[in-house]
Design an enzyme around this catalytic site. Structure first.
Site, PDB file in Angstrom:
ATOM      1  N   LEU A  53      -4.421   1.428  -1.118  1.00 35.47           N
ATOM      2  CA  LEU A  53      -4.139   0.321  -1.896  1.00 35.47           C
ATOM      3  C   LEU A  53      -2.824  -0.351  -1.436  1.00 35.47           C
ATOM      4  O   LEU A  53      -1.996   0.372  -0.974  1.00 35.47           O
ATOM      5  CB  LEU A  53      -3.993   0.799  -3.324  1.00 35.47           C
ATOM      6  CG  LEU A  53      -5.508   1.330  -4.065  1.00 35.47           C
ATOM      7  CD1 LEU A  53      -4.971   2.110  -5.520  1.00 35.47           C
ATOM      8  CD2 LEU A  53      -6.219   0.423  -4.040  1.00 35.47           C
ATOM      9  N   ASP A  54      -2.900  -1.561  -1.589  1.00 26.54           N
ATOM     10  CA  ASP A  54      -1.559  -2.361  -1.341  1.00 26.54           C
ATOM     11  C   ASP A  54      -0.606  -2.045  -2.127  1.00 26.54           C
ATOM     12  O   ASP A  54      -0.747  -1.538  -3.531  1.00 26.54           O
ATOM     13  CB  ASP A  54      -1.953  -4.180  -1.449  1.00 26.54           C
ATOM     14  CG  ASP A  54      -3.133  -4.344  -0.708  1.00 26.54           C
ATOM     15  OD1 ASP A  54      -3.373  -3.894   0.336  1.00 26.54           O
ATOM     16  OD2 ASP A  54      -3.573  -5.508  -1.148  1.00 26.54           O
ATOM     17  N   ARG A  55       0.609  -2.208  -1.793  1.00 29.47           N
ATOM     18  CA  ARG A  55       1.940  -1.717  -2.522  1.00 29.47           C
ATOM     19  C   ARG A  55       1.981  -2.340  -3.781  1.00 29.47           C
ATOM     20  O   ARG A  55       2.412  -1.600  -4.700  1.00 29.47           O
ATOM     21  CB  ARG A  55       3.136  -2.437  -1.544  1.00 29.47           C
ATOM     22  CG  ARG A  55       4.567  -2.061  -2.187  1.00 29.47           C
ATOM     23  CD  ARG A  55       5.513  -2.919  -1.606  1.00 29.47           C
ATOM     24  NE  ARG A  55       5.746  -2.749  -0.249  1.00 29.47           N
ATOM     25  CZ  ARG A  55       6.693  -1.986   0.038  1.00 29.47           C
ATOM     26  NH1 ARG A  55       7.527  -1.457  -0.621  1.00 29.47           N
ATOM     27  NH2 ARG A  55       7.096  -1.829   1.515  1.00 29.47           N
ATOM     28  N   HIS A  78      -6.583  -6.315   2.300  1.00 29.94           N
ATOM     29  CA  HIS A  78      -6.523  -7.397   1.403  1.00 29.94           C
ATOM     30  C   HIS A  78      -7.959  -8.153   0.732  1.00 29.94           C
ATOM     31  O   HIS A  78      -7.974  -9.354   0.512  1.00 29.94           O
ATOM     32  CB  HIS A  78      -5.525  -8.589   1.713  1.00 29.94           C
ATOM     33  CG  HIS A  78      -3.917  -8.285   1.528  1.00 29.94           C
ATOM     34  ND1 HIS A  78      -3.205  -9.028   1.977  1.00 29.94           N
ATOM     35  CD2 HIS A  78      -3.618  -6.952   1.209  1.00 29.94           C
ATOM     36  CE1 HIS A  78      -1.905  -8.274   2.156  1.00 29.94           C
ATOM     37  NE2 HIS A  78      -2.347  -7.083   1.603  1.00 29.94           N
TER      38      HIS A  78
END
Length: 231
Positions: A72-74, A155
Site C-alpha cells: 500500500l502507498d505510504r 498508484h
C-alpha cells in the site's frame, strides 16, 4: 525426507516434509498469517530510516520470513496481509488469481457520468495501461467512491479515478478478499487470521493453480466430497 538439501531458499512445508540435521529431527516453525491495519505515513516494505509497517509488529511476533502480500502507498491506510508462506502469498498477489481488493476513497473534482461503465469495461490509463474490469460505486453524494479491483499497478486506484475526472484525497483499503478491517482493529494493530479465514484464502485461488504442498490441511479439506444435504 532423507535427501541432502543444498538450496538455501528451499521452502519447507511444516508437517509434510521431515527435516533433520546430523540425524537429529528439526522442528519447523508453522506458517503464520496476520491482518494489519496500516496507518498513514508508513511504508509497506522494510526501510532502515523511514517508518514502515514492520516496526508495528509486536516483538514477540517478529520473524525474518514475515512479509507483506503486495504493498500500500505510504499515505494509504487499511488492510494489509502479512504471512510467511511465500508460495501462497505469490499466488494471492498475482492478478490472474483475481483476489478482489476493496477501497474507499475521498475524492475531489467531478467524476464523469459514465465512470462506472468505463471501470466495468476495463479502463485505459493515460500511459496506455489497460486495466482489467473493475467496479466503481459513488458514495456520500459524490464526495467518495468505492472501488473493487484485483490488480495492483503502481498508484492504480488513484490513476483510475484521475482518468474519470476525480482526484483521490484519502485512500483506505477496506478488505482483501474476505478479510475485512472492521472497527475492532484500530490503526497500527494486527491480529492473526482464524483457521476459517486461512481456508478462505485458499478458496479464493483457482484449484488447478494451488500446489498440494501449500497449506496441505486446507487443500485436503477442499478435495473431500461434500455430504449431500438431508431434506
Amino acid at each position: 525426507d532423507g535427501v541432502y538439501e543444498q538450496e538455501p531458499k528451499r521452502q519447507i512445508v511444516p508437517g509434510v516434509e521431515a527435516v533433520s540435521h546430523n540425524g537429529t529431527p528439526l522442528r519447523c516453525a508453522e506458517h503464520v498469517f496476520y491482518l494489519l491495519h496500516k496507518p498513514a505515513g508508513h511504508l509497506s516494505q522494510r526501510h532502515p530510516r523511514e517508518p514502515n509497517v514492520y516496526e508495528l509488529i509486536p516483538a514477540a511476533l517478529r520473524r525474518d520470513d514475515l512479509a507483506a502480500v503486495g504493498r500500500l502507498d505510504r499515505d494509504t491506510t487499511g488492510a494489509l496481509l502479512l504471512g510467511t508462506d511465500s508460495g501462497l502469498q505469490a499466488l494471492l498477489a498475482h492478478p490472474t488469481s483475481r483476489v478482489w481488493k476493496t477501497y474507499t476513497a475521498r475524492i475531489g473534482g467531478t467524476i464523469a457520468s459514465d465512470a462506472a461503465a468505463r471501470f466495468e469495461a476495463g479502463l485505459e490509463l493515460e500511459d496506455g495501461v489497460r486495466c482489467a474490469p473493475a467496479s466503481l460505486e459513488m458514495l456520500d453524494d459524490g464526495r467518495a467512491v468505492r472501488v473493487k479491483l484485483h490488480e495492483g499497478f503502481f498508484h492504480q486506484v488513484k490513476r483510475m479515478v484521475a482518468a474519470v475526472g476525480g482526484t483521490v484525497e484519502q485512500l483506505h483499503r477496506d478488505a482483501v478478499g474476505p478479510l475485512c478491517i472492521g472497527e475492532a482493529l484500530p490503526p497500527g494493530s494486527m491480529r492473526a487470521l482464524t483457521p476459517a479465514e486461512r481456508r478462505a484464502l485458499v478458496d479464493l485461488l483457482p484449484a488447478d493453480r494451488v500446489a498440494r504442498a501449500v497449506l496441505p490441511a486446507e487443500i485436503e479439506e477442499r478435495r473431500r466430497p461434500k455430504k449431500p444435504r438431508v431434506a
